[in-house]
Design an enzyme around this catalytic site. Structure first.
Site, PDB file in Angstrom:
ATOM      1  N   LYS A   1      39.884  48.746  44.739  1.00 26.75           N
ATOM      2  CA  LYS A   1      39.718  49.413  43.445  1.00 26.75           C
ATOM      3  C   LYS A   1      38.270  49.832  43.227  1.00 26.75           C
ATOM      4  CE  LYS A   1      39.420  45.428  40.180  1.00 26.75           C
ATOM      5  NZ  LYS A   1      40.152  44.761  39.092  1.00 26.75           N
TER       6      LYS A   1
ATOM      7  N   LYS B   1      39.614  44.628  47.203  1.00 21.16           N
ATOM      8  CA  LYS B   1      40.593  44.754  46.116  1.00 21.16           C
ATOM      9  C   LYS B   1      41.154  46.161  46.024  1.00 21.16           C
ATOM     10  CE  LYS B   1      38.294  41.599  42.900  1.00 21.16           C
ATOM     11  NZ  LYS B   1      37.735  41.608  41.538  1.00 21.16           N
TER      12      LYS B   1
HETATM   13  N1  C2G Z   1      41.676  38.895  31.731  1.00 19.96           N
HETATM   14  C1  C2G Z   1      42.336  38.357  30.633  1.00 19.96           C
HETATM   15  N2  C2G Z   1      42.971  39.182  29.773  1.00 19.96           N
HETATM   16  C2  C2G Z   1      42.973  40.530  29.962  1.00 19.96           C
HETATM   17  C3  C2G Z   1      42.287  41.085  31.071  1.00 19.96           C
HETATM   18  C4  C2G Z   1      41.642  40.237  31.951  1.00 19.96           C
HETATM   19  O1  C2G Z   1      42.339  37.124  30.439  1.00 19.96           O
HETATM   20  N3  C2G Z   1      43.627  41.322  29.071  1.00 19.96           N
HETATM   21  C5  C2G Z   1      41.010  37.976  32.658  1.00 19.96           C
HETATM   22  C6  C2G Z   1      41.586  38.048  34.069  1.00 19.96           C
HETATM   23  O2  C2G Z   1      42.756  37.252  34.162  1.00 19.96           O
HETATM   24  C7  C2G Z   1      40.429  37.495  34.900  1.00 19.96           C
HETATM   25  C8  C2G Z   1      39.188  37.959  34.113  1.00 19.96           C
HETATM   26  O3  C2G Z   1      39.640  38.327  32.796  1.00 19.96           O
HETATM   27  O4  C2G Z   1      40.456  36.062  34.897  1.00 19.96           O
HETATM   28  C9  C2G Z   1      38.531  39.161  34.763  1.00 19.96           C
HETATM   29  O5  C2G Z   1      39.515  40.169  34.900  1.00 19.96           O
HETATM   30  P1  C2G Z   1      39.275  41.338  35.998  1.00 19.96           P
HETATM   31  O6  C2G Z   1      37.932  41.908  35.797  1.00 19.96           O
HETATM   32  O7  C2G Z   1      40.485  42.213  35.989  1.00 19.96           O
HETATM   33  O8  C2G Z   1      39.221  40.472  37.336  1.00 19.96           O
HETATM   34  P2  C2G Z   1      40.120  40.670  38.648  1.00 19.96           P
HETATM   35  O9  C2G Z   1      40.065  42.094  39.072  1.00 19.96           O
HETATM   36  O10 C2G Z   1      41.418  40.044  38.369  1.00 19.96           O
HETATM   37  O11 C2G Z   1      39.274  39.867  39.754  1.00 19.96           O
HETATM   38  O12 C2G Z   1      38.326  36.458  42.907  1.00 19.96           O
HETATM   39  C10 C2G Z   1      38.946  36.752  41.672  1.00 19.96           C
HETATM   40  C11 C2G Z   1      38.852  38.218  41.364  1.00 19.96           C
HETATM   41  O13 C2G Z   1      37.513  38.662  41.420  1.00 19.96           O
HETATM   42  C12 C2G Z   1      39.450  38.501  39.988  1.00 19.96           C
END
Ligand code: C2G
Length: 138
Positions: A47, A45
């Site tokens: 990050k 990713k």
């Molecule tokens: N999320 C949300 N609202 C936010 C921030 C995040 O609904 N304000 C949701 C994201 O859409 C995701 C979950 O919380 O479904 C986790 O977010 P992240 O930790 O940012 O996950 P991400 O980096 O998108 O990784 O294989 C899938 C990946 O691992 C997803």
């Protein structure tokens, strides 16, 4: 027993994550969460996280909406996980809308609206500004 699965980094655990997990759990009886390892975040990713993997696992395990936490180590593991845990519904926030439709062969796929005005990235940026201000004032 209806099983739900979702994946994410969950860095700096915040209300957007809670809202996602709460709505995902409400779709069934058991919620499994795949938490991205530090290596997966960095290599796949591009990050880094503030909170290390082990701590992100502990935080999620303490969340009442979550029943099981497993490591997310590759993009490809979702199909194996869906079959291994007999998952009924795969859930992600809608910033991923359409990206996992290939999983529809194996389970229902649901994208839930993201919570507005909060993100791990925004929290990191706010922390960086505060840290800079602190340095300038001292
Ligand atoms: N999320 C949300 N609202 C936010 C921030 C995040 O609904 N304000 C949701 C994201 O859409 C995701 C979950 O919380 O479904 C986790 O977010 P992240 O930790 O940012 O996950 P991400 O980096 O998108 O990784 O294989 C899938 C990946 O691992 C997803």
């Amino acid at each position: 027993m209806k099983t739900i699965i979702t994946y994410g980094t969950f860095d700096l655990f915040h209300v957007g994550h809670v809202n996602l997990l709460q709505r995902a759990k409400a779709l069934g009886d058991r919620l499994i969460v795949g938490v991205s390892t530090d290596e997966f975040n960095l290599n796949e990713k591009g990050k880094t996280t503030i909170v290390p993997f082990e701590h992100r696992v502990t935080v999620l395990q303490s969340c009442r909406h979550v029943d099981l936490v497993v490591p997310e180590q590759s993009w490809r593991q979702k199909v194996d996980d869906i079959q291994k845990y007999q998952v009924d519904i795969f859930v992600m926030g809608d910033d991923w809308s359409g990206k996992f439709d290939d999983l529809k062969t194996f389970s229902e796929v649901v994208y839930l609206p993201r919570t507005k005005n909060i993100s791990s990235t925004a929290l990191k940026q706010a922390m960086a500004v505060l840290s800079q201000l602190h340095q300038e004032l001292n």
